[in-house]
Write a protein that holds these residues in place. Structure first.
Motif, PDB file in Angstrom:
ATOM      1  N   ALA A 130     -15.347  -0.654   5.419  1.00  0.00           N
ATOM      2  CA  ALA A 130     -14.319  -1.477   6.065  1.00  0.00           C
ATOM      3  C   ALA A 130     -14.189  -1.133   7.537  1.00  0.00           C
ATOM      4  CB  ALA A 130     -12.981  -1.298   5.346  1.00  0.00           C
TER       5      ALA A 130
ATOM      6  N   ARG B  11       0.833  -1.214   0.000  1.00  0.00           N
ATOM      7  CA  ARG B  11       0.000   0.000   0.000  1.00  0.00           C
ATOM      8  C   ARG B  11       0.856   1.248   0.000  1.00  0.00           C
ATOM      9  NH1 ARG B  11      -0.949   2.563   4.472  1.00  0.00           N
ATOM     10  NH2 ARG B  11      -0.906   0.679   5.776  1.00  0.00           N
TER      11      ARG B  11
ATOM     12  N   GLU C 290      -7.191 -12.775   4.685  1.00  0.00           N
ATOM     13  CA  GLU C 290      -8.596 -12.870   5.083  1.00  0.00           C
ATOM     14  C   GLU C 290      -9.101 -14.309   5.002  1.00  0.00           C
ATOM     15  OE1 GLU C 290     -10.033  -8.403   3.636  1.00  0.00           O
ATOM     16  OE2 GLU C 290     -10.004 -10.089   2.237  1.00  0.00           O
TER      17      GLU C 290
ATOM     18  N   VAL D 292      -4.047  -6.063  -2.429  1.00  0.00           N
ATOM     19  CA  VAL D 292      -5.286  -6.843  -2.439  1.00  0.00           C
ATOM     20  C   VAL D 292      -4.984  -8.332  -2.441  1.00  0.00           C
ATOM     21  CG1 VAL D 292      -7.330  -7.415  -3.807  1.00  0.00           C
ATOM     22  CG2 VAL D 292      -6.635  -5.020  -3.529  1.00  0.00           C
TER      23      VAL D 292
ATOM     24  N   ASN E  28     -15.843   2.941   0.458  1.00  0.00           N
ATOM     25  CA  ASN E  28     -15.266   1.644   0.791  1.00  0.00           C
ATOM     26  C   ASN E  28     -14.562   1.691   2.144  1.00  0.00           C
ATOM     27  OD1 ASN E  28     -15.658   1.740  -2.157  1.00  0.00           O
ATOM     28  ND2 ASN E  28     -14.718  -0.281  -2.142  1.00  0.00           N
TER      29      ASN E  28
ATOM     30  N   GLU F   9      -6.785  -2.862   7.432  1.00  0.00           N
ATOM     31  CA  GLU F   9      -5.931  -2.626   6.270  1.00  0.00           C
ATOM     32  C   GLU F   9      -6.783  -2.330   5.037  1.00  0.00           C
ATOM     33  OE1 GLU F   9      -2.935  -1.710   3.964  1.00  0.00           O
ATOM     34  OE2 GLU F   9      -2.756  -2.020   6.136  1.00  0.00           O
ATOM     35  N   ARG F  10      -7.958  -2.952   4.935  1.00  0.00           N
ATOM     36  CA  ARG F  10      -8.894  -2.629   3.848  1.00  0.00           C
ATOM     37  C   ARG F  10      -9.282  -1.155   3.907  1.00  0.00           C
ATOM     38  NH1 ARG F  10      -9.953  -5.901  -0.624  1.00  0.00           N
ATOM     39  NH2 ARG F  10      -9.801  -8.085   0.024  1.00  0.00           N
ATOM     40  N   CYS F  11      -9.504  -0.661   5.122  1.00  0.00           N
ATOM     41  CA  CYS F  11      -9.858   0.746   5.291  1.00  0.00           C
ATOM     42  C   CYS F  11      -8.707   1.645   4.861  1.00  0.00           C
ATOM     43  CB  CYS F  11     -10.239   1.007   6.749  1.00  0.00           C
ATOM     44  SG  CYS F  11     -10.755   2.694   7.091  1.00  0.00           S
TER      45      CYS F  11
ATOM     46  N   LEU G 116      -4.023  -9.325   1.017  1.00  0.00           N
ATOM     47  CA  LEU G 116      -5.182  -9.173   1.891  1.00  0.00           C
ATOM     48  C   LEU G 116      -6.162 -10.332   1.716  1.00  0.00           C
ATOM     49  CD1 LEU G 116      -6.269  -5.413   1.930  1.00  0.00           C
ATOM     50  CD2 LEU G 116      -5.923  -6.897   3.889  1.00  0.00           C
TER      51      LEU G 116
ATOM     52  N   ALA H 283      -9.510  -6.081   8.081  1.00  0.00           N
ATOM     53  CA  ALA H 283     -10.518  -5.062   7.797  1.00  0.00           C
ATOM     54  C   ALA H 283      -9.937  -3.658   7.952  1.00  0.00           C
ATOM     55  CB  ALA H 283     -11.721  -5.251   8.729  1.00  0.00           C
TER      56      ALA H 283
END
Length: 294
Positions: free
Chosen positions: A235, A184, A200, A193, A231, A218-220, A196, A216
């Motif tokens: 997250a 990132r 997950e 991704v 998004n 890290e998704r944010c 991730l 979650a």
């Protein structure tokens, strides 16, 4: 019981639990006590090493800064909440890296794949945090930035490979999430991704709620780095929902023997107090603040 190694190891387990529950100061006290025991047990290896050393390093980085700094050069970071000044935090990264560099030869000598991988994880994380800190507070130096992140990627690639070989799915998720954060920062979002999704999948298959929460989050951060605020909000909402699933009223353990005189940190929680995985509460609050600003 007179087993000094077990006494030391049990204290690190307690310290790690306190850290996950966001009781960082108490966790530091217990880790220091455990490391004093370690030095007495093995004067030639005075630092906590193996899993215990990794957990201690994780705390030392967390008490220094949570969450990572942000600014115009942020890669999904959040408002600056340094517990140390940027210069002191860079020094802390160096101290933690020195610990891992000192304990890594022990793991290599014994061919402990898990421990080698965890030391690599610590080394990689310190380089990523250093790069983020310098980008935010010292301006961009593309050559130095690339060198630091290249070093981080080398360690984290080795970490993931070693944890796969060790067959430790819980720790593999840690490595994948750390490498996702690196990608990132490097704006290699497809690679973020990819790591991730695997982290997950591991966490969901194994019922590892803490790693689902970390993923979650890290998704944010990823969504923020991509300016996808909707998004990011989704997250973060998932993160908070998952955190509540870790919560339960604290039930104190009452020993069956009368002579036990517990140290103060054993009584950190009151009977009935809600406890859970709250180590990221400060970061969640900061992310909420940032998203509220739009």
């Amino acid at each position: 019981g007179g087993d000094n190694f077990r006494r030391m190891a049990n204290r690190t387990s307690l310290a790690y639990g306190l850290h996950q529950a966001a009781r960082r100061e108490e966790s530091l006290v217990v880790f220091r006590e455990a490391e004093t025991m370690q030095e007495a047990l093995q004067p030639e290896s005075p630092l906590l090493y193996s899993l215990q050393g990794f957990q201690n390093c994780d705390l030392l980085l967390d008490v220094a800064v949570s969450p990572p700094s942000s600014g115009s050069n942020s890669r999904g970071g959040v408002p600056d909440t340094f517990a140390l000044s940027p210069a002191d935090f860079l020094e802390r990264c160096g101290e933690v890296r020195n610990r891992a560099e000192l304990t890594l030869p022990i793991a290599k000598l014994n061919r402990w794949l898990l421990d080698i991988g965890l030391d690599r994880l610590t080394l990689g994380r310190t380089h990523v945090l250093e790069a983020e800190t310098r980008m935010t507070h010292e301006g961009r130096n593309l050559q130095d930035e690339a060198a630091t992140l290249n070093e981080a990627q080398k360690h984290l690639n080795d970490c993931v490979d070693l944890l796969r070989q060790a067959g430790q799915q819980d720790h593999l998720s840690r490595g994948l999430l750390a490498r996702a954060a690196l990608f990132r920062v490097r704006e290699r979002f497809d690679d973020t991704v990819r790591d991730l999704v695997e982290a997950e999948s591991n966490a969901e298959r194994g019922g590892m709620l803490r790693h689902q929460i970390d993923a979650a989050l890290e998704r944010c951060r990823l969504a923020l780095a991509q300016d996808r605020l909707g998004n990011a909000r989704e997250a973060l909402a998932l993160t908070k929902e998952l955190v509540t699933k870790t919560e339960a009223p604290y039930v104190p353990h009452v020993p069956a023997w009368e002579a036990w005189d517990p140290p103060s940190y054993v009584g950190v929680f009151e009977a009935g107090e809600t406890v859970g995985y709250h180590r990221h509460d400060r970061e969640i609050a900061a992310l909420e603040e940032r998203l509220a600003r739009g």
